[in-house]
Design a protein around this motif. Structure first.
Motif, PDB file in Angstrom:
ATOM      1  N   PRO A  19       0.823  -1.219   0.000  1.00 50.48           N
ATOM      2  CA  PRO A  19       0.000   0.000   0.000  1.00 50.48           C
ATOM      3  C   PRO A  19       0.861   1.274   0.000  1.00 50.48           C
ATOM      4  O   PRO A  19       0.510   2.253  -0.669  1.00 50.48           O
ATOM      5  N   ASP A  20       1.993   1.254   0.692  1.00 48.53           N
ATOM      6  CA  ASP A  20       2.874   2.425   0.711  1.00 48.53           C
ATOM      7  C   ASP A  20       3.513   2.670  -0.651  1.00 48.53           C
ATOM      8  O   ASP A  20       3.634   3.815  -1.091  1.00 48.53           O
ATOM      9  N   GLU A  21       3.933   1.596  -1.332  1.00 50.58           N
ATOM     10  CA  GLU A  21       4.515   1.747  -2.674  1.00 50.58           C
ATOM     11  C   GLU A  21       3.479   2.277  -3.663  1.00 50.58           C
ATOM     12  O   GLU A  21       3.765   3.152  -4.476  1.00 50.58           O
ATOM     13  N   ASP A  22       2.263   1.746  -3.589  1.00 49.07           N
ATOM     14  CA  ASP A  22       1.189   2.208  -4.468  1.00 49.07           C
ATOM     15  C   ASP A  22       0.867   3.670  -4.183  1.00 49.07           C
ATOM     16  O   ASP A  22       0.710   4.469  -5.106  1.00 49.07           O
ATOM     17  N   ALA A  23       0.794   4.036  -2.912  1.00 50.46           N
ATOM     18  CA  ALA A  23       0.495   5.422  -2.538  1.00 50.46           C
ATOM     19  C   ALA A  23       1.594   6.369  -3.024  1.00 50.46           C
ATOM     20  O   ALA A  23       1.298   7.480  -3.498  1.00 50.46           O
ATOM     21  N   MET A  26       1.088   6.853  -6.708  1.00 50.09           N
ATOM     22  CA  MET A  26      -0.085   7.703  -6.948  1.00 50.09           C
ATOM     23  C   MET A  26       0.217   9.158  -6.594  1.00 50.09           C
ATOM     24  O   MET A  26      -0.252  10.069  -7.294  1.00 50.09           O
ATOM     25  N   ASP A  27       1.002   9.404  -5.550  1.00 51.03           N
ATOM     26  CA  ASP A  27       1.405  10.779  -5.226  1.00 51.03           C
ATOM     27  C   ASP A  27       2.150  11.415  -6.406  1.00 51.03           C
ATOM     28  O   ASP A  27       1.889  12.561  -6.770  1.00 51.03           O
ATOM     29  N   ASP A  28       3.081  10.654  -7.012  1.00 51.49           N
ATOM     30  CA  ASP A  28       3.827  11.174  -8.162  1.00 51.49           C
ATOM     31  C   ASP A  28       2.907  11.435  -9.348  1.00 51.49           C
ATOM     32  O   ASP A  28       3.009  12.459 -10.022  1.00 51.49           O
ATOM     33  N   LEU A  29       2.000  10.482  -9.617  1.00 49.04           N
ATOM     34  CA  LEU A  29       1.075  10.673 -10.729  1.00 49.04           C
ATOM     35  C   LEU A  29       0.126  11.846 -10.475  1.00 49.04           C
ATOM     36  O   LEU A  29      -0.186  12.612 -11.389  1.00 49.04           O
ATOM     37  N   LEU A  30      -0.329  12.005  -9.237  1.00 49.54           N
ATOM     38  CA  LEU A  30      -1.258  13.098  -8.920  1.00 49.54           C
ATOM     39  C   LEU A  30      -0.609  14.468  -9.107  1.00 49.54           C
ATOM     40  O   LEU A  30      -1.297  15.436  -9.437  1.00 49.54           O
ATOM     41  N   LYS A  31       0.697  14.566  -8.939  1.00 48.77           N
ATOM     42  CA  LYS A  31       1.386  15.834  -9.217  1.00 48.77           C
ATOM     43  C   LYS A  31       1.227  16.193 -10.690  1.00 48.77           C
ATOM     44  O   LYS A  31       0.971  17.346 -11.042  1.00 48.77           O
ATOM     45  N   VAL A  32       1.404  15.192 -11.570  1.00 50.04           N
ATOM     46  CA  VAL A  32       1.212  15.425 -13.006  1.00 50.04           C
ATOM     47  C   VAL A  32      -0.257  15.723 -13.280  1.00 50.04           C
ATOM     48  O   VAL A  32      -0.591  16.696 -13.970  1.00 50.04           O
ATOM     49  N   HIS A  33      -1.157  14.911 -12.727  1.00 47.70           N
ATOM     50  CA  HIS A  33      -2.590  15.100 -12.937  1.00 47.70           C
ATOM     51  C   HIS A  33      -3.023  16.502 -12.514  1.00 47.70           C
ATOM     52  O   HIS A  33      -3.714  17.197 -13.271  1.00 47.70           O
ATOM     53  N   ALA A  95       2.086  11.934 -22.416  1.00 53.82           N
ATOM     54  CA  ALA A  95       2.307  10.534 -22.026  1.00 53.82           C
ATOM     55  C   ALA A  95       3.704  10.360 -21.437  1.00 53.82           C
ATOM     56  O   ALA A  95       3.892   9.616 -20.474  1.00 53.82           O
ATOM     57  N   ARG A  96       4.690  11.068 -21.995  1.00 52.48           N
ATOM     58  CA  ARG A  96       6.055  11.004 -21.445  1.00 52.48           C
ATOM     59  C   ARG A  96       6.087  11.520 -20.003  1.00 52.48           C
ATOM     60  O   ARG A  96       6.813  11.001 -19.155  1.00 52.48           O
ATOM     61  N   GLN A  97       5.313  12.553 -19.727  1.00 48.31           N
ATOM     62  CA  GLN A  97       5.257  13.095 -18.360  1.00 48.31           C
ATOM     63  C   GLN A  97       4.659  12.066 -17.404  1.00 48.31           C
ATOM     64  O   GLN A  97       5.148  11.888 -16.283  1.00 48.31           O
ATOM     65  N   LEU A  98       3.592  11.389 -17.842  1.00 43.99           N
ATOM     66  CA  LEU A  98       2.996  10.346 -17.012  1.00 43.99           C
ATOM     67  C   LEU A  98       3.984   9.198 -16.809  1.00 43.99           C
ATOM     68  O   LEU A  98       4.133   8.671 -15.708  1.00 43.99           O
ATOM     69  N   ARG A  99       4.689   8.836 -17.874  1.00 44.29           N
ATOM     70  CA  ARG A  99       5.686   7.762 -17.772  1.00 44.29           C
ATOM     71  C   ARG A  99       6.841   8.170 -16.864  1.00 44.29           C
ATOM     72  O   ARG A  99       7.446   7.327 -16.197  1.00 44.29           O
ATOM     73  N   GLY A 100       7.141   9.463 -16.815  1.00 39.62           N
ATOM     74  CA  GLY A 100       8.168   9.929 -15.892  1.00 39.62           C
ATOM     75  C   GLY A 100       7.817   9.627 -14.452  1.00 39.62           C
ATOM     76  O   GLY A 100       8.682   9.322 -13.630  1.00 39.62           O
ATOM     77  N   ALA A 101       6.520   9.663 -14.141  1.00 43.11           N
ATOM     78  CA  ALA A 101       6.067   9.336 -12.792  1.00 43.11           C
ATOM     79  C   ALA A 101       5.896   7.835 -12.600  1.00 43.11           C
ATOM     80  O   ALA A 101       5.984   7.334 -11.484  1.00 43.11           O
ATOM     81  N   ASN A 102       5.680   7.093 -13.685  1.00 36.68           N
ATOM     82  CA  ASN A 102       5.451   5.652 -13.624  1.00 36.68           C
ATOM     83  C   ASN A 102       6.259   4.988 -14.745  1.00 36.68           C
ATOM     84  O   ASN A 102       5.705   4.562 -15.748  1.00 36.68           O
ATOM     85  N   PRO A 103       7.591   4.926 -14.592  1.00 33.87           N
ATOM     86  CA  PRO A 103       8.469   4.546 -15.696  1.00 33.87           C
ATOM     87  C   PRO A 103       8.363   3.106 -16.170  1.00 33.87           C
ATOM     88  O   PRO A 103       8.850   2.794 -17.253  1.00 33.87           O
ATOM     89  N   THR A 104       7.740   2.222 -15.425  1.00 36.78           N
ATOM     90  CA  THR A 104       7.630   0.846 -15.897  1.00 36.78           C
ATOM     91  C   THR A 104       6.325   0.582 -16.634  1.00 36.78           C
ATOM     92  O   THR A 104       6.100  -0.525 -17.122  1.00 36.78           O
ATOM     93  N   ALA A 105       5.470   1.583 -16.745  1.00 39.06           N
ATOM     94  CA  ALA A 105       4.202   1.426 -17.456  1.00 39.06           C
ATOM     95  C   ALA A 105       4.398   1.664 -18.947  1.00 39.06           C
ATOM     96  O   ALA A 105       5.379   2.253 -19.383  1.00 39.06           O
TER      97      ALA A 105
END
Length: 123
Positions: A19-23, A26-33, A95-105
């Motif tokens: 849950p901590d890793e997922d959170a 999500m914190d990184d993605l929410l900054k982009v969002h 999409a590159r910005q989102l991938r920057g927050a989630n690089p394995t996606a």
């Protein structure tokens, strides 16, 4: 023009996160969002449920609902974004910005059009 950015990832990897890793992700993605929302360029976004709960409708007439997504890749569609971009390159950059927050996606980028061929969505 509106684009759909489809988020792919190996589902087992996502499910293995604590849950901590997922959170943290999500914190990184929410900054982009949040920034994209402030800029007025972010539409709906969703994390989809697990593929074990997915169904596929196929076949003639009313069709038949079958269990599973029947994906033939090692990544599954786990979420999507609807974004407003000037062109293909702007959508790719988002999409590159989102991938920057989630690089394995893996992110699939597709223009969105109405069912009527050639009729774009209007903001």
């Amino acid at each position: 023009m509106f684009y759909a950015i489809l988020a792919y990832h190996a589902e087992g990897v996502v499910e293995s996160w604590t849950p901590d890793e997922d959170a943290a992700l999500m914190d990184d993605l929410l900054k982009v969002h949040d920034r994209l929302v402030r800029e007025g360029r972010m539409g709906p976004a969703a994390r989809l449920g697990p593929t074990v709960d997915a169904r596929t409708l196929r076949g003639p007439g009313a069709g038949t609902v079958l269990d599973g997504p029947f994906a033939e890749t090692k990544e599954q569609l786990l979420g999507l974004y609807v974004v407003d971009c000037a062109d293909d390159e702007a959508a790719a950059e988002m999409a590159r910005q989102l991938r920057g927050a989630n690089p394995t996606a893996v992110y699939e980028i597709r223009p969105i059009a109405l069912y009527i061929p050639g009729a774009p969505l209007s903001p």
